[in-house]
Design a protein around this motif. Structure first.
Motif, PDB file in Angstrom:
ATOM      1  N   HIS A  77     -36.669  35.136  24.357  1.00 54.36           N
ATOM      2  CA  HIS A  77     -36.056  33.850  24.010  1.00 54.36           C
ATOM      3  C   HIS A  77     -36.984  33.033  23.114  1.00 54.36           C
ATOM      4  N   GLU A  78     -38.251  32.999  23.447  1.00 53.85           N
ATOM      5  CA  GLU A  78     -39.216  32.235  22.656  1.00 53.85           C
ATOM      6  C   GLU A  78     -39.339  32.803  21.245  1.00 53.85           C
ATOM      7  N   VAL A  79     -39.403  34.132  21.142  1.00 51.81           N
ATOM      8  CA  VAL A  79     -39.538  34.782  19.837  1.00 51.81           C
ATOM      9  C   VAL A  79     -38.313  34.494  18.968  1.00 51.81           C
ATOM     10  N   VAL A  80     -37.124  34.714  19.531  1.00 57.65           N
ATOM     11  CA  VAL A  80     -35.908  34.556  18.741  1.00 57.65           C
ATOM     12  C   VAL A  80     -35.681  33.094  18.378  1.00 57.65           C
ATOM     13  N   LEU A  81     -35.970  32.180  19.300  1.00 57.85           N
ATOM     14  CA  LEU A  81     -35.798  30.762  19.005  1.00 57.85           C
ATOM     15  C   LEU A  81     -36.707  30.336  17.850  1.00 57.85           C
ATOM     16  N   SER A  82     -37.937  30.823  17.825  1.00 58.53           N
ATOM     17  CA  SER A  82     -38.831  30.460  16.721  1.00 58.53           C
ATOM     18  C   SER A  82     -38.287  30.973  15.394  1.00 58.53           C
ATOM     19  N   HIS A  83     -37.737  32.188  15.395  1.00 58.22           N
ATOM     20  CA  HIS A  83     -37.156  32.747  14.172  1.00 58.22           C
ATOM     21  C   HIS A  83     -35.915  31.958  13.749  1.00 58.22           C
ATOM     22  N   ASN A 122     -37.330  25.105  31.350  1.00 56.85           N
ATOM     23  CA  ASN A 122     -38.583  24.479  30.957  1.00 56.85           C
ATOM     24  C   ASN A 122     -38.466  23.842  29.572  1.00 56.85           C
ATOM     25  N   PRO A 123     -37.700  22.758  29.448  1.00 58.75           N
ATOM     26  CA  PRO A 123     -37.507  22.156  28.129  1.00 58.75           C
ATOM     27  C   PRO A 123     -38.797  21.641  27.502  1.00 58.75           C
ATOM     28  N   ALA A 124     -39.738  21.181  28.326  1.00 63.75           N
ATOM     29  CA  ALA A 124     -40.993  20.644  27.796  1.00 63.75           C
ATOM     30  C   ALA A 124     -41.754  21.698  27.010  1.00 63.75           C
ATOM     31  N   SER A 125     -41.689  22.953  27.464  1.00 62.80           N
ATOM     32  CA  SER A 125     -42.377  24.033  26.766  1.00 62.80           C
ATOM     33  C   SER A 125     -41.791  24.250  25.380  1.00 62.80           C
ATOM     34  N   HIS A 126     -40.468  24.225  25.260  1.00 61.62           N
ATOM     35  CA  HIS A 126     -39.817  24.424  23.964  1.00 61.62           C
ATOM     36  C   HIS A 126     -40.087  23.243  23.034  1.00 61.62           C
ATOM     37  N   ARG A 127     -40.111  22.054  23.575  1.00 60.34           N
ATOM     38  CA  ARG A 127     -40.432  20.887  22.746  1.00 60.34           C
ATOM     39  C   ARG A 127     -41.874  20.966  22.249  1.00 60.34           C
ATOM     40  N   SER A 128     -42.764  21.424  23.120  1.00 65.12           N
ATOM     41  CA  SER A 128     -44.159  21.594  22.715  1.00 65.12           C
ATOM     42  C   SER A 128     -44.279  22.643  21.606  1.00 65.12           C
ATOM     43  N   ASP A 129     -43.493  23.715  21.715  1.00 71.04           N
ATOM     44  CA  ASP A 129     -43.493  24.739  20.669  1.00 71.04           C
ATOM     45  C   ASP A 129     -43.066  24.143  19.327  1.00 71.04           C
ATOM     46  N   LEU A 130     -42.028  23.315  19.338  1.00 66.82           N
ATOM     47  CA  LEU A 130     -41.562  22.711  18.095  1.00 66.82           C
ATOM     48  C   LEU A 130     -42.656  21.847  17.468  1.00 66.82           C
ATOM     49  N   THR A 153     -36.924  15.771  18.309  1.00 65.29           N
ATOM     50  CA  THR A 153     -37.371  16.838  19.178  1.00 65.29           C
ATOM     51  C   THR A 153     -36.205  17.786  19.419  1.00 65.29           C
ATOM     52  N   LEU A 154     -36.367  18.756  20.300  1.00 63.64           N
ATOM     53  CA  LEU A 154     -35.242  19.586  20.718  1.00 63.64           C
ATOM     54  C   LEU A 154     -34.506  18.841  21.828  1.00 63.64           C
ATOM     55  N   HIS A 155     -33.209  18.688  21.667  1.00 60.68           N
ATOM     56  CA  HIS A 155     -32.400  17.966  22.648  1.00 60.68           C
ATOM     57  C   HIS A 155     -31.647  18.962  23.515  1.00 60.68           C
ATOM     58  N   PHE A 156     -31.739  18.791  24.815  1.00 64.97           N
ATOM     59  CA  PHE A 156     -31.083  19.676  25.771  1.00 64.97           C
ATOM     60  C   PHE A 156     -30.035  18.889  26.546  1.00 64.97           C
ATOM     61  N   ALA A 157     -28.838  19.431  26.604  1.00 66.40           N
ATOM     62  CA  ALA A 157     -27.732  18.750  27.279  1.00 66.40           C
ATOM     63  C   ALA A 157     -26.796  19.788  27.875  1.00 66.40           C
ATOM     64  N   PRO A 158     -26.101  19.459  28.968  1.00 65.71           N
ATOM     65  CA  PRO A 158     -25.138  20.407  29.538  1.00 65.71           C
ATOM     66  C   PRO A 158     -23.991  20.652  28.572  1.00 65.71           C
ATOM     67  N   SER A 159     -23.581  21.897  28.454  1.00 64.51           N
ATOM     68  CA  SER A 159     -22.574  22.257  27.463  1.00 64.51           C
ATOM     69  C   SER A 159     -21.250  21.527  27.681  1.00 64.51           C
ATOM     70  N   HIS A 160     -20.906  21.259  28.946  1.00 58.99           N
ATOM     71  CA  HIS A 160     -19.610  20.630  29.213  1.00 58.99           C
ATOM     72  C   HIS A 160     -19.566  19.174  28.756  1.00 58.99           C
ATOM     73  N   ALA A 161     -20.735  18.605  28.425  1.00 56.43           N
ATOM     74  CA  ALA A 161     -20.776  17.201  28.028  1.00 56.43           C
ATOM     75  C   ALA A 161     -20.639  17.004  26.528  1.00 56.43           C
ATOM     76  N   SER A 162     -20.522  18.092  25.768  1.00 58.18           N
ATOM     77  CA  SER A 162     -20.524  18.000  24.315  1.00 58.18           C
ATOM     78  C   SER A 162     -19.234  18.540  23.721  1.00 58.18           C
ATOM     79  N   ARG A 163     -18.692  17.834  22.750  1.00 58.60           N
ATOM     80  CA  ARG A 163     -17.483  18.304  22.087  1.00 58.60           C
ATOM     81  C   ARG A 163     -17.715  19.596  21.323  1.00 58.60           C
TER      82      ARG A 163
END
Length: 261
Positions: A112-118, A143-151, A173-183
């Motif tokens: 996940h980390e590798v592909v997200l960076s790409h 672990n959203p904090a880890s992904h934000r730190s990566d960015l 930053t990277l924003h994380f939200a539950p999928s059902h809350a977004s159009r």
């Protein structure tokens, strides 16, 4: 501004992450168009108008779609794709062969980390090409904090690897939200995106390496032009441009688009 909705899909072997890039002026009209698709489906088939346009559920006849016959589900799927194809949206896919990744690099970085960076490399590059900024919105993770730190690190030191890029077009930053809350947020359960099965090479045009594959889908009106890039080492020099009808991009697009649930 490009509103960038991120979704992942995986099997034991393959790991893919897709990004739907929606220009800000398109977001509300596209949401409205997809709402209209669901309104028509509710009137025709008696399902909840707020049901999710979830690729896996539509194909398998699950959840809200359990009592809807296959031909009707295909019709809804097609209507959603036509709605999407009306607008200037872009889908970027990045994927990795998990077995190949382990053979080459060991277990030092999760897929996940590798592909997200790409993926973020490509999003940043595409935004720069269009002279835009991108705001990235992903599903909630452990672990959203880890992904934000990566960015933050990617902005300063680059993403690393042979295509390392300092990210300058992804704002905030990277924003994380539950999928059902977004159009337009991704329905993020596994199975949303079409992934290669064992023995497949990640799609036409893949070559030159067994661990990394990329594809970019650019859409404005159907049929959607499908651009499949070879493995990253040759991506800039080797591109196969294909004309793909709705079926070729169906799983990808409806995996990334949903109505409120």
């Amino acid at each position: 501004m490009l509103l960038t909705y991120v979704d992942e899909s995986y099997t034991d072997r393959w790991y893919w992450i897709g990004a739907l890039l929606v220009p800000e002026a398109v977001a509300i009209p596209l949401s409205t168009a997809l709402d209209e698709v669901m309104t028509d489906a509710a009137e025709a088939y008696g399902i909840d108008r707020a049901a999710e346009l979830h690729g896996y559920d539509l194909f398998q006849g699950r959840m809200a779609w359990a009592r809807v016959p296959p031909r009707a589900r295909i019709a809804v799927y097609n209507a959603a794709l036509k709605a999407i194809g009306t607008y200037d949206v872009t889908v970027i896919l990045r994927g990795v062969d998990r077995h190949g990744l382990t053979r080459r690099y060991g277990l030092t970085r999760p897929a996940h980390e590798v592909v997200l960076s790409h993926l973020l490399e490509r999003v940043d590059g595409y935004a720069a090409m269009r002279d835009e900024l991108a705001l990235v919105i992903a599903d909630e993770v452990d672990n959203p904090a880890s992904h934000r730190s990566d960015l933050t690190r990617y902005r300063v030191d680059g993403t690393g690897g042979y295509r390392s890029r300092r990210l300058s077009r992804i704002v905030d930053t990277l924003h994380f939200a539950p999928s059902h809350a977004s159009r337009l947020g991704a329905g993020r359960r596994p199975g949303h995106l079409p992934v290669p099965q064992d023995g497949e090479r990640g799609g036409r045009g893949s070559s030159g390496g067994d661990d990394e594959h990329a594809a970019v889908v650019l859409g404005r009106a159907a049929p959607v032009p499908l651009v499949v890039l070879a493995s990253d080492r040759a991506a800039d020099a080797r591109r196969a441009r294909l004309k793909a009808g709705p079926k070729a991009v169906a799983g990808t697009l409806t995996g990334l688009l949903r109505t409120p649930g």
